[in-house]
Scaffold this motif. Structure first.
Motif, PDB file in Angstrom:
ATOM      1  N   SER A 229       0.871  -1.182  -0.030  1.00  8.55           N
ATOM      2  CA  SER A 229       0.078   0.118   0.039  1.00  8.55           C
ATOM      3  C   SER A 229       0.840   1.380   0.115  1.00  8.55           C
ATOM      4  O   SER A 229       1.786   1.333   0.854  1.00  8.55           O
ATOM      5  N   TYR A 230       0.414   2.428  -0.720  1.00  8.55           N
ATOM      6  CA  TYR A 230       1.282   3.491  -0.925  1.00  8.55           C
ATOM      7  C   TYR A 230       0.294   4.537  -0.835  1.00  8.55           C
ATOM      8  O   TYR A 230      -0.652   4.822  -1.431  1.00  8.55           O
ATOM      9  N   VAL A 231       0.513   5.703  -0.177  1.00  9.22           N
ATOM     10  CA  VAL A 231      -0.149   6.944   0.087  1.00  9.22           C
ATOM     11  C   VAL A 231       0.217   8.134  -0.641  1.00  9.22           C
ATOM     12  O   VAL A 231       1.393   8.281  -0.757  1.00  9.22           O
ATOM     13  N   PHE A 232      -0.707   8.860  -1.186  1.00  9.77           N
ATOM     14  CA  PHE A 232      -0.284  10.041  -1.848  1.00  9.77           C
ATOM     15  C   PHE A 232      -0.834  11.205  -0.930  1.00  9.77           C
ATOM     16  O   PHE A 232      -1.924  10.947  -0.382  1.00  9.77           O
ATOM     17  N   PHE A 233      -0.239  12.400  -1.217  1.00  9.15           N
ATOM     18  CA  PHE A 233      -0.506  13.575  -0.225  1.00  9.15           C
ATOM     19  C   PHE A 233      -1.144  14.672  -1.184  1.00  9.15           C
ATOM     20  O   PHE A 233      -0.875  14.918  -2.288  1.00  9.15           O
ATOM     21  N   ARG A 234      -1.645  15.726  -0.238  1.00  4.67           N
ATOM     22  CA  ARG A 234      -1.693  16.967  -0.872  1.00  4.67           C
ATOM     23  C   ARG A 234      -1.148  18.098  -0.048  1.00  4.67           C
ATOM     24  O   ARG A 234      -1.439  17.888   1.447  1.00  4.67           O
ATOM     25  N   LYS A 235      -0.884  19.233  -0.484  1.00  6.07           N
ATOM     26  CA  LYS A 235      -0.560  20.149   0.518  1.00  6.07           C
ATOM     27  C   LYS A 235      -1.853  20.981   1.248  1.00  6.07           C
ATOM     28  O   LYS A 235      -3.197  21.029   0.374  1.00  6.07           O
ATOM     29  N   LEU A 236      -1.909  21.277   2.187  1.00  4.34           N
ATOM     30  CA  LEU A 236      -2.990  22.003   3.084  1.00  4.34           C
ATOM     31  C   LEU A 236      -2.431  23.361   3.533  1.00  4.34           C
ATOM     32  O   LEU A 236      -2.190  23.566   4.506  1.00  4.34           O
ATOM     33  N   PRO A 237      -2.423  24.336   2.456  1.00  2.00           N
ATOM     34  CA  PRO A 237      -1.847  25.507   2.800  1.00  2.00           C
ATOM     35  C   PRO A 237      -3.064  26.533   3.582  1.00  2.00           C
ATOM     36  O   PRO A 237      -2.346  27.324   4.101  1.00  2.00           O
ATOM     37  N   ASP A 238      -4.027  26.056   3.839  1.00  2.00           N
ATOM     38  CA  ASP A 238      -4.882  26.972   4.730  1.00  2.00           C
ATOM     39  C   ASP A 238      -5.258  26.666   6.137  1.00  2.00           C
ATOM     40  O   ASP A 238      -6.207  26.922   6.876  1.00  2.00           O
ATOM     41  N   LEU A 239      -4.520  25.357   6.500  1.00  2.00           N
ATOM     42  CA  LEU A 239      -4.674  24.835   7.780  1.00  2.00           C
ATOM     43  C   LEU A 239      -3.488  25.684   8.888  1.00  2.00           C
ATOM     44  O   LEU A 239      -2.598  25.579   8.659  1.00  2.00           O
ATOM     45  N   PRO A 240      -4.440  26.253   9.764  1.00  2.00           N
ATOM     46  CA  PRO A 240      -3.876  26.939  10.893  1.00  2.00           C
ATOM     47  C   PRO A 240      -2.756  26.080  11.722  1.00  2.00           C
ATOM     48  O   PRO A 240      -3.077  24.967  11.885  1.00  2.00           O
ATOM     49  N   PRO A 241      -1.683  26.541  12.072  1.00  2.00           N
ATOM     50  CA  PRO A 241      -0.789  25.869  13.008  1.00  2.00           C
ATOM     51  C   PRO A 241      -1.189  25.257  14.228  1.00  2.00           C
ATOM     52  O   PRO A 241      -0.679  24.078  14.640  1.00  2.00           O
ATOM     53  N   GLU A 242      -2.105  25.960  14.655  1.00  2.00           N
ATOM     54  CA  GLU A 242      -2.613  25.424  15.945  1.00  2.00           C
ATOM     55  C   GLU A 242      -3.635  24.429  15.816  1.00  2.00           C
ATOM     56  O   GLU A 242      -4.160  23.305  16.947  1.00  2.00           O
ATOM     57  N   LYS A 243      -4.023  24.017  14.537  1.00  2.37           N
ATOM     58  CA  LYS A 243      -4.984  22.968  14.101  1.00  2.37           C
ATOM     59  C   LYS A 243      -4.440  21.562  14.171  1.00  2.37           C
ATOM     60  O   LYS A 243      -3.323  21.615  13.346  1.00  2.37           O
ATOM     61  N   GLY A 244      -5.140  20.400  14.276  1.00  2.78           N
ATOM     62  CA  GLY A 244      -4.654  19.226  14.048  1.00  2.78           C
ATOM     63  C   GLY A 244      -4.904  18.999  12.535  1.00  2.78           C
ATOM     64  O   GLY A 244      -5.265  19.788  11.671  1.00  2.78           O
ATOM     65  N   PRO A 245      -4.191  17.654  12.109  1.00  3.43           N
ATOM     66  CA  PRO A 245      -4.469  17.473  10.959  1.00  3.43           C
ATOM     67  C   PRO A 245      -6.007  17.011  10.342  1.00  3.43           C
ATOM     68  O   PRO A 245      -6.611  16.973  11.323  1.00  3.43           O
ATOM     69  N   ILE A 246      -6.338  17.130   8.993  1.00  2.00           N
ATOM     70  CA  ILE A 246      -7.522  16.660   8.476  1.00  2.00           C
ATOM     71  C   ILE A 246      -7.757  15.089   8.657  1.00  2.00           C
ATOM     72  O   ILE A 246      -7.118  14.520   8.089  1.00  2.00           O
TER      73      ILE A 246
END
Length: 340
Positions: A229-246
């Motif tokens: 299994s292999y995972v692909f990613f996307r950039k999350l430019p609008d995610l504030p640093p104090e927030k957890g991942p999506i």
């Protein structure tokens, strides 16, 4: 009753309907009175608007004014919900986290291992290139590289975690999140190491896998390829640093209050009470806000420990039993128990 059946159908697939379900009382939950449920209530509010069954709507509205004190938050859950034990314990609890890694926007002698954006031709549910094929260059030269990391082992574990923070040489930090996978089944490297005799079951952890692969680079990288299994990613430019991942619901998850579950048995967005045993027992109200390729079954959860090395050290050693109970609106709880 027809409306209840439709609501349950919206919440679960048929697997949950065939699993044993038992409604309990809150006084049967170990440690229920000792936990402050307000952080879980706050986490619940981040995604409760996404719960589609009509029973949830009024409860979400009431939840907004329920958390002034631990007692009022606890009373909210006791008044409107019932804990439901789905499946048969013991549960299996593991942990995950959001890594913080060094990286580069371009390949350098130090940063030579890419993470890739989702290829445009990739289709969900269709088998694509395997991990070993991608690591050997199947996507090279197509401009899909999001960043380059310094350690192939950390790339592998970034895939397992599904999100991360990458610090560039100029100090800039980019957030990346899950964008899809290659359609191959997840296979446990830890279980394969036990099968091959390199480790005993009690020796397997994220830390021990890292150490063994780094000490045995040839066989170690071949061992990682056991998981195709292999995972692909996307950039999350609008995610504030104090927030957890999506998480799987498209919203930020909360450290030590969000868990990944199998949505075939536990509805995403629902509060879940966990009673984790082991060296560091944990009795706490969580919210089911994520999923994972290795998270299968009614009594299975992955606890999100937060961001950074300390969270990773804590998450990497968790492999404990216990039990978990989903908190459902009262009518849905009893309808599920009755198998309606």
């Amino acid at each position: 009753m027809l409306a209840l059946r439709r609501a349950l159908a919206a919440l679960f697939v048929c697997a949950a309907m065939t699993a044993q379900a038992q409604v309990l009382h809150f006084d049967e939950l170990e440690g229920w009175r000792d936990d402050d449920p307000r952080p879980a209530l706050a986490a619940f509010l981040t995604t409760c608007d996404l719960l589609k069954a009509p029973e949830w709507g009024p409860l979400c509205a009431l939840a907004r004014d329920a958390g002034d004190t631990p007692e009022s938050a606890r009373a909210y859950f006791e008044l409107f919900y019932r804990p439901v034990l789905i499946g048969t314990p013991p549960a299996l609890f593991t942990g995950y986290y959001e890594p913080e890694l060094n990286g580069s926007p371009v390949r350098t002698p130090r940063f030579a291992w890419p993470i890739y954006a989702r290829p445009p031709e990739l289709r969900d549910g269709v088998v694509y290139h395997s991990r070993s094929a991608i690591e050997n260059g199947a996507l090279r030269g197509r401009g899909l590289e999001i960043a380059w990391l310094e350690d192939p082992v950390e790339v592998f574990f970034l895939h397992i975690q599904g999100s991360g923070r990458i610090r560039m040489p100029d100090g800039r930090v980019i957030r990346v999140g899950y964008a899809g996978k290659n359609g191959h089944p997840y296979r446990s490297v830890g279980q394969e190491m036990v099968r091959r005799g390199t480790h005993r079951p009690d020796q397997v952890s994220a830390q021990s896998i890292r150490s063994w692969v780094r000490a045995n680079p040839g066989p170690g990288h071949a061992m990682l390829d056991h998981n195709p299994s292999y995972v692909f990613f996307r950039k999350l430019p609008d995610l504030p640093p104090e927030k957890g991942p999506i998480g799987a619901m498209g919203r930020s998850i909360t450290g030590m209050r969000s868990i990944a579950v199998d949505p075939a048995y536990n509805p995403l967005g629902a509060p879940v009470w966990i009673e984790k045993s082991g060296r560091q027992p944990l009795h706490r109200l969580m919210v089911a806000q994520d999923t994972g390729g290795a998270i299968k079954g009614a009594q299975r959860a992955d606890i999100f420990f937060g961001t950074g090395d300390d969270a990773g050290d804590a998450a990497g050693t968790v492999k404990d039993g216990g039990r978990m109970l989903v908190l459902l609106p009262i009518d849905l709880a009893f309808a599920l128990e009755a198998g309606l």
